[in-house]
Write a protein that holds these residues in place. Structure first.
Motif, short mmCIF file in Angstrom:
data_model
loop_
_atom_site.label_atom_id
_atom_site.label_comp_id
_atom_site.label_asym_id
_atom_site.label_seq_id
_atom_site.Cartn_x
_atom_site.Cartn_y
_atom_site.Cartn_z
N THR A 161 21.62 23.76 6.58
CA THR A 161 21.63 24.86 5.69
C THR A 161 20.87 24.89 4.50
O THR A 161 20.21 25.70 4.19
N ARG A 162 21.18 23.68 3.80
CA ARG A 162 20.43 23.57 2.52
C ARG A 162 20.08 22.09 2.14
O ARG A 162 21.03 21.36 2.32
N VAL A 163 19.41 21.81 1.44
CA VAL A 163 18.87 20.70 0.60
C VAL A 163 19.44 20.72 -0.75
O VAL A 163 19.34 21.53 -1.41
N VAL A 164 20.41 19.53 -1.19
CA VAL A 164 20.62 19.35 -2.55
C VAL A 164 20.07 18.14 -3.04
O VAL A 164 20.04 17.17 -2.72
N PRO A 165 18.84 18.80 -3.88
CA PRO A 165 17.94 17.59 -4.28
C PRO A 165 18.57 16.48 -5.36
O PRO A 165 19.16 17.16 -6.38
N PHE A 166 18.50 15.52 -5.32
CA PHE A 166 19.00 14.24 -6.29
C PHE A 166 17.62 13.89 -6.76
O PHE A 166 16.74 13.23 -6.27
N VAL A 167 17.48 14.62 -7.91
CA VAL A 167 16.09 14.02 -8.60
C VAL A 167 16.33 12.73 -9.60
O VAL A 167 16.75 12.81 -10.74
N ARG A 168 15.97 11.64 -8.72
CA ARG A 168 16.48 10.36 -9.21
C ARG A 168 15.58 9.71 -10.58
O ARG A 168 16.02 9.46 -11.32
N SER A 169 14.44 10.55 -10.44
CA SER A 169 13.38 10.00 -11.78
C SER A 169 14.24 10.55 -12.97
O SER A 169 13.70 9.87 -13.89
N ARG A 170 14.83 11.58 -13.03
CA ARG A 170 15.44 12.30 -14.18
C ARG A 170 16.95 11.58 -14.30
O ARG A 170 17.41 11.42 -15.51
N VAL A 171 17.74 11.84 -13.19
CA VAL A 171 19.17 11.41 -13.26
C VAL A 171 19.34 10.23 -13.82
O VAL A 171 20.27 9.77 -14.65
N GLY A 172 18.38 9.14 -13.38
CA GLY A 172 18.52 7.80 -13.75
C GLY A 172 18.23 7.67 -15.17
O GLY A 172 18.51 6.34 -15.84
N LYS A 173 17.79 8.55 -16.00
CA LYS A 173 17.37 8.40 -17.48
C LYS A 173 18.67 8.97 -18.11
O LYS A 173 18.47 10.07 -19.11
#
Length: 354
Positions: A61-73
């Protein structure tokens, strides 16, 4: 059908952020969920860079993106804002069921934050991730240890039996139809082989000069290959100097290292007449597109993380005293160097003749 809920779920979340090969081989969980709950909304939390591997799947149905490059900071304002947005999305979605197919601390925290009444994960999940689950699924002794089969065990609390023939199929958007042949300059019907000669781990790399020798021999044989393309990331090019040199001498050898997106890489695998690869995501893509393959493995337990139900396509030489530790570079290289060019060419010839 649910053992821990009073109704059929309407909102389901799969958590499998990474890595690319693991995302590809988690698709059977999605397919089984869709088959069991055709009317449900089924989302997938995945690292944004790997989202193209699943974004076109018709069961999703939907992708929930995990933006690791930003969340990790999180020490930076942008990172904190990204994390708040992700947590807000997970809390507001009101999921009935969450399956943690990653089983690590990060995925466990994200599972718990959803607040879903049924949060499923492995009882032996690492880094204390199991503390986040409302239902901990034990692994049955004596059953398959393969990652795919273990992930399918997570369906049991939903009343779903693991399928006898898991649906491994990957899907791509129509915009990538014919993209490989156009990119490689081939006419319709001309065949090519795809080589994936790189790896993040030095102990998983088959010597690059042997890849080049295999490419040369396959092109000089009467197998009808019009081209051989090879792939990798831009920063992996130093690993494959012999392949780069061969491509400069022979226009039939095409360097695409650092020149493809993930979706384009998948399209190259999908349309290839043969894939030859180290232990890498390309192996699991070849399974998902049911392509002929020669998989070169050294310090890896193929019973757990090899190409699913494709052991016959693996070349690996290990003995009782060998360690399966891909972080031991010296020993890994010893195992990889046991694979000869002759046996790879023989296997490749057999695969192309099928």
């Amino acid at each position: 059908m649910l053992t821990h809920a009073s109704h059929t779920p309407s909102r389901i979340l799969i958590i499998r952020p990474s890595a690319l090969g693991d995302v590809c081989r988690s698709v059977p969980v999605l397919a089984a969920l869709r088959s069991a709950f055709p009317a449900a909304s089924i989302d997938w939390l995945v690292q944004d860079t790997f989202a193209p591997a699943i974004a076109s799947h018709p069961a999703l149905t939907r992708v929930v993106p995990f933006v690791r490059s930003r969340v990790g900071k999180v020490h930076m304002a942008a990172g904190r804002a990204e994390l708040r947005a992700l947590l807000g999305t997970l809390r507001s979605a009101a999921y009935d069921v969450v399956l943690d197919c990653q089983g690590l601390a990060r995925s466990g925290v994200l599972t718990r934050i959803t607040g879903a009444p049924l949060r499923v994960g492995h009882a032996d999940a690492r880094e204390l991730a199991f503390l986040a689950y409302s239902r901990r699924v034990p692994h049955a002794p004596g059953t398959s240890e393969h990652t795919v089969d273990r992930m399918l065990e997570l369906l049991a609390p939903l009343g779903i039996d693991p399928p006898a023939d898991p649906d491994m199929r990957l899907h791509l958007p129509a915009s990538l139809d014919h993209w490989p042949t156009r990119t490689l300059g081939l006419a319709p019907g001309q065949r090519y082989a795809l080589l994936a000669p790189t790896s993040r781990w030095p102990g998983k790399r088959w010597p690059a000069d042997r890849f080049a020798e295999v490419a040369r021999r396959l092109l000089d044989s009467p197998l009808g290959l019009a081209a051989i393309a090879f792939v990798g990331t831009a920063d992996e090019q130093p690993q494959i100097a012999p392949m780069l040199e061969l491509s400069q001498r022979d226009p039939r050898v095409i360097n695409l290292a650092g020149k493809t997106s993930i979706a384009q890489l998948m399209a190259l695998v999908r349309d290839a007449s043969l894939v030859i690869a180290n232990d890498s995501a390309a192996v699991h893509m070849a399974v998902g597109f049911n392509r002929p393959m020669v998989a070169l493995f050294g310090p890896t337990d193929i019973r757990r993380v090899g190409p699913y139900r494709r052991d016959a396509d693996v070349i690996q030489h290990i003995g009782p005293a060998d360690r399966l530790d891909h972080k031991d570079t010296a020993h890994g290289r010893t195992l990889m160097e046991r694979i000869t060019t002759d046996e790879v060419v023989t296997r490749a010839t057999r695969a192309l003749a099928r």
